[in-house]
Design a protein around this motif. Sequence first.
Motif, PDB file in Angstrom:
ATOM      1  N   ALA A  44       0.676  -1.311  -0.002  1.00  0.00           N
ATOM      2  CA  ALA A  44       0.019   0.100  -0.068  1.00  0.00           C
ATOM      3  C   ALA A  44       0.850   1.311  -0.052  1.00  0.00           C
ATOM      4  CB  ALA A  44      -0.882   0.075   1.170  1.00  0.00           C
ATOM      5  N   ASN A  45       2.018   0.983  -0.305  1.00  0.00           N
ATOM      6  CA  ASN A  45       2.958   2.387  -0.413  1.00  0.00           C
ATOM      7  C   ASN A  45       3.068   2.724  -1.544  1.00  0.00           C
ATOM      8  OD1 ASN A  45       4.922   4.404   0.273  1.00  0.00           O
ATOM      9  ND2 ASN A  45       6.442   2.864   0.187  1.00  0.00           N
ATOM     10  N   GLN A  46       1.831   3.181  -2.388  1.00  0.00           N
ATOM     11  CA  GLN A  46       1.992   3.620  -3.452  1.00  0.00           C
ATOM     12  C   GLN A  46       0.519   4.385  -3.886  1.00  0.00           C
ATOM     13  OE1 GLN A  46       1.087   0.206  -6.449  1.00  0.00           O
ATOM     14  NE2 GLN A  46       0.666  -1.190  -4.691  1.00  0.00           N
ATOM     15  N   PRO A  47       0.289   4.964  -5.013  1.00  0.00           N
ATOM     16  CA  PRO A  47      -0.864   5.894  -5.021  1.00  0.00           C
ATOM     17  C   PRO A  47      -2.231   4.900  -4.792  1.00  0.00           C
ATOM     18  CG  PRO A  47       0.591   6.277  -6.836  1.00  0.00           C
ATOM     19  CD  PRO A  47       1.186   4.966  -6.056  1.00  0.00           C
ATOM     20  N   ALA A  48      -3.260   5.622  -4.052  1.00  0.00           N
ATOM     21  CA  ALA A  48      -4.306   4.966  -3.752  1.00  0.00           C
ATOM     22  C   ALA A  48      -5.086   4.210  -4.921  1.00  0.00           C
ATOM     23  CB  ALA A  48      -5.273   6.140  -2.932  1.00  0.00           C
ATOM     24  N   VAL A  49      -5.088   4.940  -6.078  1.00  0.00           N
ATOM     25  CA  VAL A  49      -5.515   4.338  -7.153  1.00  0.00           C
ATOM     26  C   VAL A  49      -5.126   2.976  -7.566  1.00  0.00           C
ATOM     27  CG1 VAL A  49      -6.621   6.522  -8.113  1.00  0.00           C
ATOM     28  CG2 VAL A  49      -4.159   5.490  -8.860  1.00  0.00           C
TER      29      VAL A  49
END
Length: 217
Positions: free
Chosen positions: A197-202
């Motif tokens: 989850a260490n990436q853009p929410a989309v």
Amino acid sequence: MRVVLLGAPGAGKGTQAQVLVERLGFIHIATGEILRAAVREQSPLGIQVQAMMASGQLVPDRLMIALVEERLQQAGDRPCLLDGFPRTLAQAEALTQAGIKLDQVVHLAVPEAVLIRRLSGRRVHRPSGRLYHIDYQPPRVADRDDITGEPLNTRPDDDEATIRQRLMIYQAQTVPLIAYYQQQALQGRTRYVALEANQPAVAVSAQLLALFPQQTA
């Protein structure tokens, strides 16, 4: 379909929960909402909860599980997302012992340094409640509200010392659930997956939605 999202404060559980609600029609079963609804409806369980809350007592796990079970029954065949429960290993074990089956456990994994940056970077315009983030949603003028130009503030629970304390509590109380549900998955009692989850929410949302092809079809 019964789903639980696991993740530390700042991991994006609220954002991803909203995706499941809006895109796939999940019923969002939050413990706070359950307690308020039970009291409002004055159900037999609600009357017990009201008396405990009025006297300052914590609602015991057995009663919370009964309330969760009641809400799941009300939902019928609609997919449900449990929010805020189980939070501890004891609650997870009690949920299993009560025969409440979880179909999918999703762990939103984020490094601690990123969590601290996410939480400490939040800013709020107190009169309106408008939220900003110095990295992800910065105001047009640093530390100023876009609409009024008034100063932005850091919420008391977003200072670094408080954040570290919240993360310590998460490590002690909730991280043991990861190993518990991994073991449950090995025994065929649920499905468990960890999403980066260490990436853009989309991007996280795309991975999350891919776990439920029957709902997205």
